[in-house]
Design a protein around this motif. Sequence first.
Motif, short mmCIF file in Angstrom:
data_model
loop_
_atom_site.label_atom_id
_atom_site.label_comp_id
_atom_site.label_asym_id
_atom_site.label_seq_id
_atom_site.Cartn_x
_atom_site.Cartn_y
_atom_site.Cartn_z
N THR A 1 -0.86 -12.19 -5.39
CA THR A 1 -0.79 -10.69 -4.68
C THR A 1 0.07 -10.83 -3.62
O THR A 1 0.89 -9.91 -3.21
N ASP A 2 -0.18 -11.97 -2.64
CA ASP A 2 0.76 -12.07 -1.17
C ASP A 2 2.39 -12.12 -1.52
O ASP A 2 3.25 -11.53 -0.81
N LEU A 3 2.48 -12.93 -2.57
CA LEU A 3 3.77 -13.01 -3.03
C LEU A 3 4.46 -11.62 -3.54
O LEU A 3 5.73 -11.24 -3.01
N LEU A 4 3.83 -11.17 -4.41
CA LEU A 4 4.34 -9.55 -4.71
C LEU A 4 4.41 -8.68 -3.41
O LEU A 4 5.10 -7.89 -3.47
N ARG A 5 3.36 -8.74 -2.48
CA ARG A 5 3.50 -7.58 -1.45
C ARG A 5 4.90 -7.99 -0.50
O ARG A 5 5.50 -7.01 -0.33
N ARG A 6 5.33 -9.21 -0.50
CA ARG A 6 6.38 -9.43 0.17
C ARG A 6 7.81 -8.84 -0.66
O ARG A 6 8.39 -8.25 0.11
N GLU A 7 7.58 -8.92 -1.70
CA GLU A 7 8.92 -8.62 -2.43
C GLU A 7 8.92 -7.13 -2.77
O GLU A 7 10.01 -6.79 -2.67
N VAL A 8 7.60 -6.50 -2.63
CA VAL A 8 7.89 -5.11 -3.23
C VAL A 8 8.22 -4.36 -1.63
O VAL A 8 9.05 -3.40 -1.79
N ALA A 9 7.91 -4.93 -0.55
CA ALA A 9 8.00 -4.52 0.63
C ALA A 9 9.91 -4.68 0.90
O ALA A 9 10.29 -3.76 1.24
N ALA A 10 10.16 -5.77 0.52
CA ALA A 10 11.64 -5.87 0.45
C ALA A 10 12.64 -5.04 -0.17
O ALA A 10 13.65 -4.99 0.07
N CYS A 11 12.01 -4.51 -1.20
CA CYS A 11 12.63 -3.45 -2.09
C CYS A 11 12.70 -1.92 -1.20
O CYS A 11 13.14 -1.03 -2.01
N GLY A 12 12.08 -2.03 -0.02
CA GLY A 12 12.23 -0.88 0.55
C GLY A 12 10.88 0.07 0.47
O GLY A 12 10.80 1.16 0.96
N TYR A 13 9.94 -0.66 -0.15
CA TYR A 13 8.48 0.11 -0.18
C TYR A 13 7.57 -0.24 1.13
O TYR A 13 7.44 -1.42 1.47
N THR A 14 6.72 0.62 1.51
CA THR A 14 5.86 0.50 2.78
C THR A 14 4.35 0.38 2.16
O THR A 14 3.87 1.12 1.24
N GLU A 15 3.65 -0.50 2.33
CA GLU A 15 2.57 -0.90 1.91
C GLU A 15 1.40 -0.02 2.64
O GLU A 15 1.45 0.18 3.82
N VAL A 16 0.27 0.31 1.86
CA VAL A 16 -0.87 1.22 2.43
C VAL A 16 -2.00 0.54 1.81
O VAL A 16 -2.07 -0.22 0.97
N LEU A 17 -3.08 0.65 2.63
CA LEU A 17 -4.25 0.13 2.30
C LEU A 17 -5.39 1.28 2.46
O LEU A 17 -5.67 1.81 3.30
N THR A 18 -5.94 1.58 1.15
CA THR A 18 -6.73 2.77 1.04
C THR A 18 -8.27 2.29 0.85
O THR A 18 -8.48 1.31 0.18
#
Length: 225
Positions: free
Chosen positions: A33-50
């Motif tokens: 999960t932590d590894l994917l978070r970094r890569e998806v953010a690097a693709c220009g997406y902003t993470e949210v936590l709901t």
Amino acid sequence: MEDVAIAYGYNNIEKTIPKMSTTGDQFPLNKLTDLLRREVAACGYTEVLTFILCSKADIADKLGKKIEDLKAAHVGNPKTVDTQVTRTTLLPGVLKTIYHNKAVPLPLRLFEISDVVYLDPSKDVGARNERRLCAVTYNKSSEFEVLQGLLDRVMQLLEVPFGQDDVGYRLKPADDPTFFPGRCAEVVAKGQVIGRIGVLHPDVITKFDLNMPCCALEITIEPFL
């Protein structure tokens, strides 16, 4: 346990050497999960936590589905309407976040990697968690190709090639009331359906008080451990 230790007195606890040697390590699912978070953010997406609790309408009526057909865990005597059930999809939370940030310049590209909950009689607690990845684009156009590019990147990182066999992944046309007819596909990886990608139905967008096209991707990442 802390109260008992304080009452007994920390200084009164005898120090001993453990009888066995163990090595701590990160839980594999959390590491992925932590590894994917970094890569998806690097693709220009902003993470949210709901929040994991939501209303019945969020996961059913607003998405064009019936609450009776969902394996959702219901909360007994909920204090508010927004805490009636546990979420079975990450999509409503991301769409609500977009609604509260409509003043932000377009495009909005958000993602969340977190757990959903399903009823499961085979488990000792009667329910199970499932780690999922959800990404949504909000712009003047649907940007389906942009979201598919994110899916391709995630699969590349997971070392799952594109193909028709049981080793790779592919897109399969599907019908889902949440998505626009003819613009929805199942994501099939390693011989099993892991999620969906497509353009959201206008009724769904309207029910979340949005007025621009949305494209959504939601997949489970547990099969890749």
